[in-house]
Design an enzyme around this catalytic site. Sequence first.
Site, PDB file in Angstrom:
ATOM      1  N   SER A 168     -10.853   9.360  -6.475  1.00 56.62           N
ATOM      2  CA  SER A 168     -11.612  10.401  -5.782  1.00 56.62           C
ATOM      3  C   SER A 168     -12.905  10.587  -6.551  1.00 56.62           C
ATOM      4  CB  SER A 168     -10.815  11.711  -5.789  1.00 56.62           C
ATOM      5  OG  SER A 168     -11.629  12.802  -5.396  1.00 56.62           O
ATOM      6  N   TYR A 218      -5.683  18.791  -9.866  1.00 54.58           N
ATOM      7  CA  TYR A 218      -5.962  17.571  -9.107  1.00 54.58           C
ATOM      8  C   TYR A 218      -6.975  16.692  -9.835  1.00 54.58           C
ATOM      9  CZ  TYR A 218      -7.550  14.597  -5.251  1.00 54.58           C
ATOM     10  OH  TYR A 218      -7.904  13.518  -4.467  1.00 54.58           O
ATOM     11  N   ILE A 235       0.854  -1.193   0.000  1.00 53.84           N
ATOM     12  CA  ILE A 235       0.000   0.000   0.000  1.00 53.84           C
ATOM     13  C   ILE A 235       0.885   1.236   0.000  1.00 53.84           C
ATOM     14  CG2 ILE A 235      -1.928   1.188   1.125  1.00 53.84           C
ATOM     15  CD1 ILE A 235      -2.513  -1.391   2.652  1.00 53.84           C
ATOM     16  N   SER A 273       1.186   6.895   5.786  1.00 57.34           N
ATOM     17  CA  SER A 273       1.571   7.607   7.007  1.00 57.34           C
ATOM     18  C   SER A 273       0.376   8.206   7.735  1.00 57.34           C
ATOM     19  CB  SER A 273       2.599   8.698   6.700  1.00 57.34           C
ATOM     20  OG  SER A 273       2.042   9.683   5.843  1.00 57.34           O
ATOM     21  N   SER A 274      -0.750   8.364   7.043  1.00 55.87           N
ATOM     22  CA  SER A 274      -1.931   8.963   7.669  1.00 55.87           C
ATOM     23  C   SER A 274      -3.160   8.642   6.836  1.00 55.87           C
ATOM     24  CB  SER A 274      -1.765  10.487   7.795  1.00 55.87           C
ATOM     25  OG  SER A 274      -1.703  11.088   6.506  1.00 55.87           O
TER      26      SER A 274
END
Length: 281
Positions: free
Chosen positions: A141, A154, A9, A13-14
């Site tokens: 997204s 983006y 993955i 980290s968050s």
Amino acid sequence: MTSPKTVLITGTSSGIGLAAALAAAEAGWTTIATMRNTGKAEALLKAAEENGVADRIQVKRLDVVDPESIAACLDEVIAEHGRLDALINNAGAAQVGTIEQMSLDDVRTAMEVNFFGVVAATRAALPHLRAARGRVITVTSVGGAVGQPFNEAYCAAKFAVEGFMESLAPVAATVGVDVTVVEPGAVASEFVANIGLDVPALLAAAGPYAPAMEAYLGRTRDAFASAQTPAEAAAPIIEALTGENPAFRVQTSEWAREFVGTTLADLDGSAVQALTRAWVR
């Protein structure tokens, strides 16, 4: 005995990546949790310990914009575990602004992280995934289906990812590899905080776009006030990882399904334009 299945993955980290790493380990997978800066692994490692899955999570460095980093990480995984059964492309970076006030370098950076990083990691992993008859799961997204104001770069990158994966899916299926894209909406994570927006400076520099920017930022604050948790957003990722015959396109909430459904049913584009124009006035 058969060795446990292994998943790599990116961006753990968050946020969603961290939650997905924990959930994959809890599902019994050997989980290679990668991040650009392994100095940020403390939160993940602490949560893994608290959830009793520290023995199934291994942190490795991987920078998706560095092909040598990707190759080195994959070489280590195969040397240590002998297999790679799934890749979850999660690493990404937000980019807020409109094109007249962005440099081309800003746009290229957004494309490098959010699109070319996905392409590079997928390309490098595919030989191993073919051998395992595995899966590629990519976190895109709702912005990969619905273009959103002040997110041109983006959304362009996320649209590109969706087109890439939609095109790859039938080809990969011929060699036994499943491809899925997962589309979150607003998620309460550090992703937005990591943009580092200086809102007053952003508005001061927006010139003729300032009223629209102010309206957009107000709408976005409201959306994130009722956002999903990272764990809620990660749950459909794990379903795609572990379930039989995963769908190609998966949304992480009912809101996301309705939102993405707007564009999938919008043959002339008028419904999406009516929706997003309301965000900037």
